[in-house]
Design a protein around this motif. Structure first.
Motif, PDB file in Angstrom:
ATOM      1  N   VAL A 111       0.841  -1.203   0.000  1.00  0.00           N
ATOM      2  CA  VAL A 111       0.000   0.000   0.000  1.00  0.00           C
ATOM      3  C   VAL A 111       0.878   1.256   0.000  1.00  0.00           C
ATOM      4  N   GLY A 112       0.658   2.111  -0.987  1.00  0.00           N
ATOM      5  CA  GLY A 112       1.293   3.425  -1.047  1.00  0.00           C
ATOM      6  C   GLY A 112       0.308   4.464  -0.537  1.00  0.00           C
ATOM      7  N   LEU A 113       0.789   5.437   0.235  1.00  0.00           N
ATOM      8  CA  LEU A 113      -0.083   6.403   0.904  1.00  0.00           C
ATOM      9  C   LEU A 113       0.199   7.837   0.462  1.00  0.00           C
ATOM     10  N   ILE A 114      -0.872   8.554   0.146  1.00  0.00           N
ATOM     11  CA  ILE A 114      -0.782   9.948  -0.273  1.00  0.00           C
ATOM     12  C   ILE A 114      -1.890  10.725   0.443  1.00  0.00           C
ATOM     13  N   CYS A 115      -1.536  11.851   1.033  1.00  0.00           N
ATOM     14  CA  CYS A 115      -2.526  12.707   1.682  1.00  0.00           C
ATOM     15  C   CYS A 115      -2.173  14.156   1.372  1.00  0.00           C
ATOM     16  N   ALA A 122      -0.509  17.184   6.458  1.00  0.00           N
ATOM     17  CA  ALA A 122      -0.931  15.992   5.701  1.00  0.00           C
ATOM     18  C   ALA A 122      -0.352  14.700   6.269  1.00  0.00           C
ATOM     19  N   ILE A 123       0.762  14.795   6.978  1.00  0.00           N
ATOM     20  CA  ILE A 123       1.369  13.592   7.560  1.00  0.00           C
ATOM     21  C   ILE A 123       0.417  12.927   8.550  1.00  0.00           C
ATOM     22  N   ARG A 137      -3.352  -5.951   7.972  1.00  0.00           N
ATOM     23  CA  ARG A 137      -2.250  -6.872   7.657  1.00  0.00           C
ATOM     24  C   ARG A 137      -1.582  -6.597   6.317  1.00  0.00           C
ATOM     25  N   ALA A 138      -1.711  -5.373   5.849  1.00  0.00           N
ATOM     26  CA  ALA A 138      -1.043  -4.956   4.613  1.00  0.00           C
ATOM     27  C   ALA A 138       0.336  -4.393   4.955  1.00  0.00           C
ATOM     28  N   TRP A 139       1.113  -4.124   3.924  1.00  0.00           N
ATOM     29  CA  TRP A 139       2.462  -3.565   4.076  1.00  0.00           C
ATOM     30  C   TRP A 139       2.492  -2.156   3.505  1.00  0.00           C
ATOM     31  N   PRO A 140       2.289  -1.129   4.345  1.00  0.00           N
ATOM     32  CA  PRO A 140       2.445   0.233   3.830  1.00  0.00           C
ATOM     33  C   PRO A 140       3.910   0.469   3.466  1.00  0.00           C
ATOM     34  N   LEU A 141       4.128   1.087   2.356  1.00  0.00           N
ATOM     35  CA  LEU A 141       5.496   1.366   1.931  1.00  0.00           C
ATOM     36  C   LEU A 141       6.157   2.364   2.879  1.00  0.00           C
ATOM     37  N   PRO A 142       7.469   2.262   3.067  1.00  0.00           N
ATOM     38  CA  PRO A 142       8.159   3.193   3.973  1.00  0.00           C
ATOM     39  C   PRO A 142       8.253   4.609   3.404  1.00  0.00           C
ATOM     40  N   PHE A 143       7.970   4.766   2.121  1.00  0.00           N
ATOM     41  CA  PHE A 143       7.958   6.077   1.483  1.00  0.00           C
ATOM     42  C   PHE A 143       6.505   6.440   1.208  1.00  0.00           C
ATOM     43  N   SER A 144       6.075   7.585   1.691  1.00  0.00           N
ATOM     44  CA  SER A 144       4.722   8.072   1.442  1.00  0.00           C
ATOM     45  C   SER A 144       4.836   9.526   0.987  1.00  0.00           C
ATOM     46  N   VAL A 145       3.719  10.087   0.534  1.00  0.00           N
ATOM     47  CA  VAL A 145       3.771  11.460   0.017  1.00  0.00           C
ATOM     48  C   VAL A 145       2.724  12.341   0.701  1.00  0.00           C
ATOM     49  N   PRO A 146       3.152  13.074   1.756  1.00  0.00           N
ATOM     50  CA  PRO A 146       2.283  14.115   2.297  1.00  0.00           C
ATOM     51  C   PRO A 146       2.415  15.352   1.399  1.00  0.00           C
ATOM     52  N   VAL A 147       1.293  15.918   1.005  1.00  0.00           N
ATOM     53  CA  VAL A 147       1.273  16.976  -0.007  1.00  0.00           C
ATOM     54  C   VAL A 147       0.767  18.290   0.584  1.00  0.00           C
ATOM     55  N   PHE A 169       5.622  11.335  -6.673  1.00  0.00           N
ATOM     56  CA  PHE A 169       4.626  10.339  -7.074  1.00  0.00           C
ATOM     57  C   PHE A 169       5.276   9.228  -7.899  1.00  0.00           C
ATOM     58  N   ASP A 170       6.167   9.609  -8.811  1.00  0.00           N
ATOM     59  CA  ASP A 170       6.872   8.607  -9.625  1.00  0.00           C
ATOM     60  C   ASP A 170       7.715   7.686  -8.749  1.00  0.00           C
ATOM     61  N   GLN A 171       8.355   8.259  -7.734  1.00  0.00           N
ATOM     62  CA  GLN A 171       9.146   7.451  -6.798  1.00  0.00           C
ATOM     63  C   GLN A 171       8.249   6.428  -6.099  1.00  0.00           C
ATOM     64  N   LEU A 172       7.099   6.873  -5.620  1.00  0.00           N
ATOM     65  CA  LEU A 172       6.176   5.981  -4.922  1.00  0.00           C
ATOM     66  C   LEU A 172       5.677   4.874  -5.848  1.00  0.00           C
ATOM     67  N   ILE A 173       5.330   5.226  -7.073  1.00  0.00           N
ATOM     68  CA  ILE A 173       4.881   4.228  -8.056  1.00  0.00           C
ATOM     69  C   ILE A 173       5.980   3.204  -8.306  1.00  0.00           C
ATOM     70  N   ASN A 174       7.206   3.669  -8.511  1.00  0.00           N
ATOM     71  CA  ASN A 174       8.323   2.755  -8.800  1.00  0.00           C
ATOM     72  C   ASN A 174       8.670   1.868  -7.608  1.00  0.00           C
ATOM     73  N   ILE A 175       8.622   2.422  -6.404  1.00  0.00           N
ATOM     74  CA  ILE A 175       8.898   1.621  -5.204  1.00  0.00           C
ATOM     75  C   ILE A 175       7.830   0.537  -5.060  1.00  0.00           C
ATOM     76  N   ALA A 176       6.572   0.907  -5.238  1.00  0.00           N
ATOM     77  CA  ALA A 176       5.477  -0.065  -5.119  1.00  0.00           C
ATOM     78  C   ALA A 176       5.595  -1.155  -6.179  1.00  0.00           C
ATOM     79  N   ALA A 177       5.912  -0.768  -7.401  1.00  0.00           N
ATOM     80  CA  ALA A 177       6.041  -1.754  -8.481  1.00  0.00           C
ATOM     81  C   ALA A 177       7.205  -2.693  -8.203  1.00  0.00           C
ATOM     82  N   THR A 178       8.319  -2.168  -7.743  1.00  0.00           N
ATOM     83  CA  THR A 178       9.489  -2.994  -7.432  1.00  0.00           C
ATOM     84  C   THR A 178       9.177  -3.942  -6.288  1.00  0.00           C
ATOM     85  N   LYS A 179       8.525  -3.437  -5.247  1.00  0.00           N
ATOM     86  CA  LYS A 179       8.154  -4.267  -4.097  1.00  0.00           C
ATOM     87  C   LYS A 179       7.221  -5.395  -4.525  1.00  0.00           C
TER      88      LYS A 179
END
Length: 191
Positions: A111-115, A122-123, A137-147, A169-179
């Protein structure tokens, strides 16, 4: 691979903040070969959480299946009074209907998180979603984007995401895809 973008706002307009962020993520994921679906709460028909019902509402069944089928989740939320919108929490509460599934809830989903907020808070929405994701029981990514919403869009072209947030946003997408790819190559075996 499938991705779901949970638009936790009640905005329906594609030109709204949530609509633009959802579309940005959808396009970015599709470029990486993901089948991306935007789940918009405003159009979902999710009723108030009520486990005393004798039958799970059809809208909840549809939502639950989308959430379970997705390999990667992105949860987007505006900050309202220090937290995520109540309708978003209500939607996530309905995942209780999966408690007896094997595995239950969103076990091992990424799970990627954006607020976003008008100020620097936003954090707080990210923290709320992080706790909910972990409870499910999901795995939130260690990188999130407070806006900070006033910096979200390009000042010269207000219909475009600013370069600062496009990069994040691109970083979050790439991290999620790699994970997700790593998890499919090296799945966690039940103990």
């Amino acid at each position: 691979m499938k991705a779901i973008i949970l638009n936790g706002s009640l905005e329906r307009r594609t030109e709204s903040t949530s609509g633009r962020i959802s579309q940005y993520f959808s396009e970015g994921l599709e470029k990486l070969g993901f089948q991306a679906e935007i789940f918009t709460l405003a159009d979902s028909g999710i009723p108030l959480f009520d486990l005393s019902l004798t039958k799970t509402p059809l809208a909840v069944e549809r939502m639950t299946q989308l959430f379970l089928d997705a390999d990667v989740h992105f949860w987007l939320a505006p900050l309202y009074h220090g937290s995520i919108p109540g309708v978003m929490k209500n939607c996530l509460d309905w995942l209780e209907v999966t408690a007896r599934h094997h595995p239950p809830y969103l076990t091992d989903k990424t799970v990627g998180l954006i607020c976003w907020a008008d100020g620097l808070q936003a954090i707080q929405g990210i923290n709320t979603m992080d706790i909910i994701a972990k409870s499910l029981r999901a795995w939130p990514l260690p990188f999130s984007v407070p806006v900070i919403r006033t910096a979200l869009f390009d000042h010269e072209n207000p219909t475009k995401i600013s370069s600062q947030y496009a990069y994040k946003f691109d970083q979050l997408i790439n991290i999620a895809a790699t994970k997700r790819i790593e998890n499919s190559l090296y799945p966690v075996k039940p103990g």
